[in-house]
Enzyme design. Structure first.
Site, PDB file in Angstrom:
ATOM      1  N   THR A 125     -25.044   5.087  -2.195  1.00 39.57           N
ATOM      2  CA  THR A 125     -24.757   5.046  -0.754  1.00 39.57           C
ATOM      3  C   THR A 125     -25.749   5.877   0.061  1.00 39.57           C
ATOM      4  O   THR A 125     -26.181   6.947  -0.377  1.00 39.57           O
ATOM      5  CB  THR A 125     -23.331   5.576  -0.516  1.00 39.57           C
ATOM      6  OG1 THR A 125     -22.444   4.755  -1.253  1.00 39.57           O
ATOM      7  CG2 THR A 125     -22.937   5.547   0.947  1.00 39.57           C
ATOM      8  N   PRO A 127     -26.943   6.804   4.487  1.00 47.99           N
ATOM      9  CA  PRO A 127     -26.393   6.789   5.853  1.00 47.99           C
ATOM     10  C   PRO A 127     -26.309   5.369   6.421  1.00 47.99           C
ATOM     11  O   PRO A 127     -25.354   5.041   7.107  1.00 47.99           O
ATOM     12  CB  PRO A 127     -27.388   7.646   6.637  1.00 47.99           C
ATOM     13  CG  PRO A 127     -27.949   8.593   5.624  1.00 47.99           C
ATOM     14  CD  PRO A 127     -28.009   7.824   4.333  1.00 47.99           C
ATOM     15  N   ARG A 269      18.532  14.847  -2.627  1.00 50.69           N
ATOM     16  CA  ARG A 269      18.772  14.996  -1.180  1.00 50.69           C
ATOM     17  C   ARG A 269      20.047  14.243  -0.774  1.00 50.69           C
ATOM     18  O   ARG A 269      20.173  13.050  -1.046  1.00 50.69           O
ATOM     19  CB  ARG A 269      17.561  14.415  -0.442  1.00 50.69           C
ATOM     20  CG  ARG A 269      17.736  14.212   1.033  1.00 50.69           C
ATOM     21  CD  ARG A 269      17.563  15.490   1.785  1.00 50.69           C
ATOM     22  NE  ARG A 269      17.599  15.260   3.228  1.00 50.69           N
ATOM     23  CZ  ARG A 269      17.825  16.225   4.109  1.00 50.69           C
ATOM     24  NH1 ARG A 269      18.020  17.474   3.685  1.00 50.69           N
ATOM     25  NH2 ARG A 269      17.831  15.949   5.384  1.00 50.69           N
ATOM     26  N   GLN A 337       8.097   8.199   3.359  1.00 53.87           N
ATOM     27  CA  GLN A 337       9.284   7.754   4.111  1.00 53.87           C
ATOM     28  C   GLN A 337      10.566   8.207   3.417  1.00 53.87           C
ATOM     29  O   GLN A 337      11.505   8.656   4.064  1.00 53.87           O
ATOM     30  CB  GLN A 337       9.240   6.208   4.225  1.00 53.87           C
ATOM     31  CG  GLN A 337      10.110   5.651   5.325  1.00 53.87           C
ATOM     32  CD  GLN A 337       9.581   6.018   6.713  1.00 53.87           C
ATOM     33  OE1 GLN A 337       8.461   6.489   6.874  1.00 53.87           O
ATOM     34  NE2 GLN A 337      10.425   5.857   7.719  1.00 53.87           N
ATOM     35  N   ILE A 338      10.595   8.085   2.095  1.00 53.89           N
ATOM     36  CA  ILE A 338      11.791   8.504   1.346  1.00 53.89           C
ATOM     37  C   ILE A 338      12.008  10.009   1.507  1.00 53.89           C
ATOM     38  O   ILE A 338      13.135  10.475   1.641  1.00 53.89           O
ATOM     39  CB  ILE A 338      11.652   8.111  -0.146  1.00 53.89           C
ATOM     40  CG1 ILE A 338      11.720   6.585  -0.289  1.00 53.89           C
ATOM     41  CG2 ILE A 338      12.728   8.788  -1.003  1.00 53.89           C
ATOM     42  CD1 ILE A 338      11.349   6.049  -1.664  1.00 53.89           C
ATOM     43  N   HIS A 339      10.914  10.768   1.540  1.00 52.34           N
ATOM     44  CA  HIS A 339      11.029  12.217   1.724  1.00 52.34           C
ATOM     45  C   HIS A 339      11.424  12.584   3.164  1.00 52.34           C
ATOM     46  O   HIS A 339      11.772  13.734   3.436  1.00 52.34           O
ATOM     47  CB  HIS A 339       9.696  12.922   1.403  1.00 52.34           C
ATOM     48  CG  HIS A 339       9.436  13.153  -0.049  1.00 52.34           C
ATOM     49  ND1 HIS A 339       9.007  12.170  -0.899  1.00 52.34           N
ATOM     50  CD2 HIS A 339       9.541  14.270  -0.819  1.00 52.34           C
ATOM     51  CE1 HIS A 339       8.839  12.660  -2.116  1.00 52.34           C
ATOM     52  NE2 HIS A 339       9.163  13.944  -2.093  1.00 52.34           N
ATOM     53  N   GLY A 341      11.338  13.929   6.842  1.00 58.72           N
ATOM     54  CA  GLY A 341      10.566  15.039   7.437  1.00 58.72           C
ATOM     55  C   GLY A 341       9.898  15.892   6.381  1.00 58.72           C
ATOM     56  O   GLY A 341       8.773  16.386   6.579  1.00 58.72           O
ATOM     57  N   GLU A 364     -16.165   3.234  -4.402  1.00 58.99           N
ATOM     58  CA  GLU A 364     -16.529   2.247  -5.438  1.00 58.99           C
ATOM     59  C   GLU A 364     -16.274   0.815  -4.949  1.00 58.99           C
ATOM     60  O   GLU A 364     -15.912  -0.072  -5.716  1.00 58.99           O
ATOM     61  CB  GLU A 364     -15.834   2.562  -6.778  1.00 58.99           C
ATOM     62  CG  GLU A 364     -16.226   3.970  -7.247  1.00 58.99           C
ATOM     63  CD  GLU A 364     -16.193   4.220  -8.735  1.00 58.99           C
ATOM     64  OE1 GLU A 364     -16.191   3.245  -9.499  1.00 58.99           O
ATOM     65  OE2 GLU A 364     -16.197   5.404  -9.111  1.00 58.99           O
ATOM     66  N   THR A 366     -15.077  -1.013  -0.955  1.00 57.70           N
ATOM     67  CA  THR A 366     -13.855  -1.122  -0.150  1.00 57.70           C
ATOM     68  C   THR A 366     -13.056  -2.352  -0.575  1.00 57.70           C
ATOM     69  O   THR A 366     -13.575  -3.257  -1.250  1.00 57.70           O
ATOM     70  CB  THR A 366     -14.213  -1.296   1.343  1.00 57.70           C
ATOM     71  OG1 THR A 366     -14.980  -2.505   1.463  1.00 57.70           O
ATOM     72  CG2 THR A 366     -15.016  -0.119   1.876  1.00 57.70           C
TER      73      THR A 366
HETATM   74  N1  COS Z   1     -23.147  -7.405 -12.662  1.00 55.86           N
HETATM   75  C1  COS Z   1     -24.457  -7.716 -12.866  1.00 55.86           C
HETATM   76  N2  COS Z   1     -25.264  -8.234 -11.902  1.00 55.86           N
HETATM   77  C2  COS Z   1     -24.718  -8.414 -10.678  1.00 55.86           C
HETATM   78  C3  COS Z   1     -23.366  -8.105 -10.398  1.00 55.86           C
HETATM   79  C4  COS Z   1     -22.576  -7.590 -11.455  1.00 55.86           C
HETATM   80  N3  COS Z   1     -21.291  -7.275 -11.252  1.00 55.86           N
HETATM   81  N4  COS Z   1     -23.106  -8.390  -9.112  1.00 55.86           N
HETATM   82  C5  COS Z   1     -24.250  -8.862  -8.585  1.00 55.86           C
HETATM   83  N5  COS Z   1     -25.222  -8.880  -9.548  1.00 55.86           N
HETATM   84  C6  COS Z   1     -26.588  -9.375  -9.404  1.00 55.86           C
HETATM   85  C7  COS Z   1     -26.576 -10.779  -8.848  1.00 55.86           C
HETATM   86  O1  COS Z   1     -26.425 -11.727  -9.893  1.00 55.86           O
HETATM   87  C8  COS Z   1     -27.915 -10.881  -8.168  1.00 55.86           C
HETATM   88  O2  COS Z   1     -28.917 -11.122  -9.144  1.00 55.86           O
HETATM   89  P1  COS Z   1     -29.980 -12.355  -8.955  1.00 55.86           P
HETATM   90  O3  COS Z   1     -30.721 -12.016  -7.708  1.00 55.86           O
HETATM   91  O4  COS Z   1     -30.821 -12.282 -10.191  1.00 55.86           O
HETATM   92  O5  COS Z   1     -29.153 -13.584  -8.840  1.00 55.86           O
HETATM   93  C9  COS Z   1     -28.146  -9.459  -7.640  1.00 55.86           C
HETATM   94  O6  COS Z   1     -27.297  -8.610  -8.415  1.00 55.86           O
HETATM   95  C10 COS Z   1     -27.792  -9.333  -6.179  1.00 55.86           C
HETATM   96  O7  COS Z   1     -26.450  -9.730  -6.020  1.00 55.86           O
HETATM   97  P2  COS Z   1     -25.886 -10.281  -4.633  1.00 55.86           P
HETATM   98  O8  COS Z   1     -26.814 -11.337  -4.102  1.00 55.86           O
HETATM   99  O9  COS Z   1     -24.455 -10.643  -4.832  1.00 55.86           O
HETATM  100  O10 COS Z   1     -26.028  -8.968  -3.707  1.00 55.86           O
HETATM  101  P3  COS Z   1     -25.556  -8.691  -2.232  1.00 55.86           P
HETATM  102  O11 COS Z   1     -26.595  -7.882  -1.559  1.00 55.86           O
HETATM  103  O12 COS Z   1     -25.115  -9.948  -1.571  1.00 55.86           O
HETATM  104  O13 COS Z   1     -24.299  -7.661  -2.407  1.00 55.86           O
HETATM  105  C11 COS Z   1     -22.143  -6.798  -2.931  1.00 55.86           C
HETATM  106  C12 COS Z   1     -23.257  -7.795  -3.241  1.00 55.86           C
HETATM  107  C13 COS Z   1     -21.641  -6.849  -1.512  1.00 55.86           C
HETATM  108  C14 COS Z   1     -21.032  -7.207  -3.877  1.00 55.86           C
HETATM  109  C15 COS Z   1     -22.654  -5.362  -3.267  1.00 55.86           C
HETATM  110  O14 COS Z   1     -23.584  -4.928  -2.324  1.00 55.86           O
HETATM  111  C16 COS Z   1     -21.548  -4.332  -3.361  1.00 55.86           C
HETATM  112  O15 COS Z   1     -20.844  -4.246  -4.388  1.00 55.86           O
HETATM  113  N6  COS Z   1     -21.386  -3.505  -2.311  1.00 55.86           N
HETATM  114  C17 COS Z   1     -20.475  -2.383  -2.351  1.00 55.86           C
HETATM  115  C18 COS Z   1     -21.173  -1.190  -2.888  1.00 55.86           C
HETATM  116  C19 COS Z   1     -20.209  -0.171  -3.347  1.00 55.86           C
HETATM  117  O16 COS Z   1     -19.279  -0.441  -4.085  1.00 55.86           O
HETATM  118  N7  COS Z   1     -20.450   1.055  -2.923  1.00 55.86           N
HETATM  119  C20 COS Z   1     -19.577   2.106  -3.268  1.00 55.86           C
HETATM  120  C21 COS Z   1     -20.341   3.339  -3.368  1.00 55.86           C
HETATM  121  S1  COS Z   1     -20.823   3.712  -4.946  1.00 55.86           S
HETATM  122  S2  COS Z   1     -19.386   4.953  -5.529  1.00 55.86           S
END
Ligand code: COS
Length: 384
Positions: A125, A127, A269, A337-339, A341, A364, A366
Site C-alpha cells: 500500500t 498514499p 444481567r 447491543q446486548i451489553h 450501556g 488485506e 476491502t
Molecule cells: N494469484 C496469482 N496471480 C494473480 C492473482 C492471484 N490471486 N490475482 C491476479 N493475478 C494476476 C493476474 O492473472 C494478472 O496476470 P496477467 O497480466 O498475466 O494476466 C495480474 O495478476 C494482474 O491482475 P489484474 O488484471 O486482476 O489486476 P488489477 O490491477 O485489475 O487488480 C485487484 C486486481 C483489484 C484484485 C488487486 O489490485 C487487489 O487485490 N487490490 C487490493 C489490494 C489489497 O488487498 N491491499 C491490501 C493491502 S496489503 S495488507
C-alpha cells in the site's frame, strides 16, 4: 488436510490454553501501553508461534492451511494485536519469500523469521495506491549489481519493529500496471530507509503501523525475490490469497469471543425480574450470531482444505474473507447491543473488540475488493 490429527489437536489445545491463561489477562495492558509486553513475546517465541506456517526444513512448524486456520480461530479469541505481532512472519511478511523466493533467499531469512529473531513487514500500500495496488509508484531502478528504491509505503503493519520488508516496486515504466512491478527484500538499517511516526488507529492498540520511506535505498540485485523482474504483483496476490483465509479465520475467532462474552453478560444481567437472556429479542441476536459464525467457520475450513489440495482458491479466499469479516462486524454490533450501556464503556472487552474488528473488513483487501475478485473470477470462468 490435517497431517497428524493428534499433533494438530495438541497444538490447538496449547494455543487455547496460552490465549486463555496468558493473553486474555494482558489485553488491557496491551491496549494501555500500545505494545506487546516483552515477556509475552519471549513466550510466543518459545511456543514456536513465529514459525507456525514456515516449513519444517526452515525451522518452522509447517502447518497446513487447515491446521493454520484452526490455530487462528483460537488466536481470534483475544486482542488482535497479539496475532498481528506474529502475523506478518506467518503470513504477508514471509509468504512472498516462501512461494517465489530463491533457495538462497529462503535460507537467508526463513529460519530467522521462524524463530522470531527477525520480524517482517509487507509493503504494498502507498498514499495513492490502496485498492488499486497495481498503480503503485515506488520505483526500483537497476544500477549495475544493485537496485535503487524510491517511494513511500503506508499503513505498514509491524514496520516500526520489523527487520525485513517485502517491498513491491515498479521496475519498468514501459510495462504499465501489474506487469511492471517486482518484489524485493529490504533490510532495516539500509541507508535511506526511514519510518513515519506510528499511526494513531481507531483500535488494535499494540499492533503498530507506520509509513516506510525509501530515499535512494540501494540494495543488492540478489534481493529481487526469485531473481525475476515483473512478477512482483503476482507474488503479492498469492500472498494475499493466503492472508485472506487467515483473516477470515481470525474474524471467526473474534466473533466467538464476543458472542461468548455477550452470552455470559445476558445470563447474568437482570431486567424486568429475570436474566435478559430469557428475552426472545436478546435470544434472536444470540442465535443469529451463532448461526452466522457457524456458516463462516465452514467456509473458512472449506477454503483452507481446497488450498491444501493445491487448488486455486482466489474465489474461495475472497468469499471467506468477505463473509467472515462482515459477519464479525454484525456480531460485534449485536454484542454491544446486548451489553446495552455497559457495551459503550471500556469496563467490558466488547467496547475494545468493536473497534478492533472494524479493521478486518478493510485490510488485506476491502469487502468491495473481495466482491470485485469474486465477480471477475465468475465472469472469467463463464467465458471459458
Ligand atoms: N494469484 C496469482 N496471480 C494473480 C492473482 C492471484 N490471486 N490475482 C491476479 N493475478 C494476476 C493476474 O492473472 C494478472 O496476470 P496477467 O497480466 O498475466 O494476466 C495480474 O495478476 C494482474 O491482475 P489484474 O488484471 O486482476 O489486476 P488489477 O490491477 O485489475 O487488480 C485487484 C486486481 C483489484 C484484485 C488487486 O489490485 C487487489 O487485490 N487490490 C487490493 C489490494 C489489497 O488487498 N491491499 C491490501 C493491502 S496489503 S495488507
Amino acid at each position: 488436510m490435517i497431517r497428524d490429527p493428534e499433533t494438530a489437536r495438541l497444538l490447538v489445545e496449547t494455543v487455547h490454553q496460552f490465549v486463555t491463561e496468558t493473553l486474555i489477562p494482558r489485553e488491557e495492558e496491551v491496549a494501555e501501553t500500545n505494545a506487546i509486553p516483552a515477556d509475552v513475546v519471549e513466550q510466543m517465541k518459545e511456543l514456536g508461534f513465529f514459525g507456525l506456517t514456515i516449513p519444517e526444513e526452515y525451522g518452522g512448524l509447517g502447518l497446513t492451511m487447515e491446521e493454520e486456520v484452526n490455530v487462528a480461530f483460537e488466536l481470534g479469541h483475544t486482542s488482535p494485536a497479539f496475532r498481528s505481532y506474529i502475523g506478518t512472519n506467518n503470513g504477508i511478511g514471509s509468504i512472498g519469500i516462501l512461494v517465489d523466493g530463491t533457495e538462497a533467499q529462503k535460507n537467508a531469512y526463513l529460519p530467522r523469521l521462524a524463530s522470531g529473531e527477525l520480524l517482517s513487514s509487507f509493503c504494498l500500500t502507498e498514499p495513492d495506491a490502496g485498492s488499486d495496488a497495481a498503480s503503485l509508484k515506488t520505483t526500483a531502478v537497476r544500477d549495475g549489481d544493485h537496485y535503487v528504491l524510491n517511494g513511500t509505503k503506508r499503513f505498514i503493519t509491524n514496520a516500526p519493529l520489523a527487520s525485513i520488508f517485502t517491498v513491491m516496486a515498479r521496475t519498468s515504466h514501459e510495462i504499465k500496471g501489474a506487469g511492471g512491478i517486482s518484489a524485493f527484500i529490504v533490510e532495516r538499517g539500509t541507508p535511506g530507509l526511514s519510518f513515519g511516526k506510528p499511526d494513531h488507529k481507531m483500535g488494535q492498540k499494540g499492533a503498530l503501523t507506520s509509513d516506510v520511506i525509501f530515499d535512494n535505498v540501494r540494495i543488492p540485485a540478489s534481493q529481487l525475490i526469485g531473481g525475476v523482474e515483473g512478477v512482483g504483483f503476482k507474488t503479492a496476490m498469492k500472498v494475499l490469497d493466503k492472508g485472506r483465509i487467515h483473516i477470515a479465520a481470525l474474524s471467526v475467532g473474534a466473533a466467538e469471543r464476543m458472542l461468548s462474552d455477550a452470552l455470559a453478560y445476558a445470563m447474568e444481567r437482570k431486567q424486568f425480574g429475570q436474566p435478559i437472556a430469557e428475552f426472545q429479542l436478546i435470544q434472536a441476536m444470540l442465535a443469529d450470531s451463532k448461526a452466522e459464525i457457524y456458516a463462516a467457520k465452514c467456509m473458512v475450513l472449506d477454503a483452507a482444505r481446497k488450498r491444501d489440495e493445491g487448488l486455486n482458491v482466489s474465489t474461495e479466499a475472497s468469499c471467506a474473507k468477505m463473509f467472515a469479516t462482515e459477519m464479525c462486524g454484525r456480531v460485534a454490533d449485536r454484542c454491544v447491543q446486548i451489553h446495552g450501556g455497559a457495551g459503550y464503556v471500556s469496563d467490558y472487552a466488547i467496547e475494545r473488540f468493536y473497534r478492533d474488528v472494524r479493521l478486518f473488513r478493510i485490510y488485506e483487501g476491502t469487502t468491495q475488493i473481495q466482491q470485485v475478485v469474486i465477480a471477475r473470477n465468475m465472469i472469467r470462468a463463464a467465458r471459458g
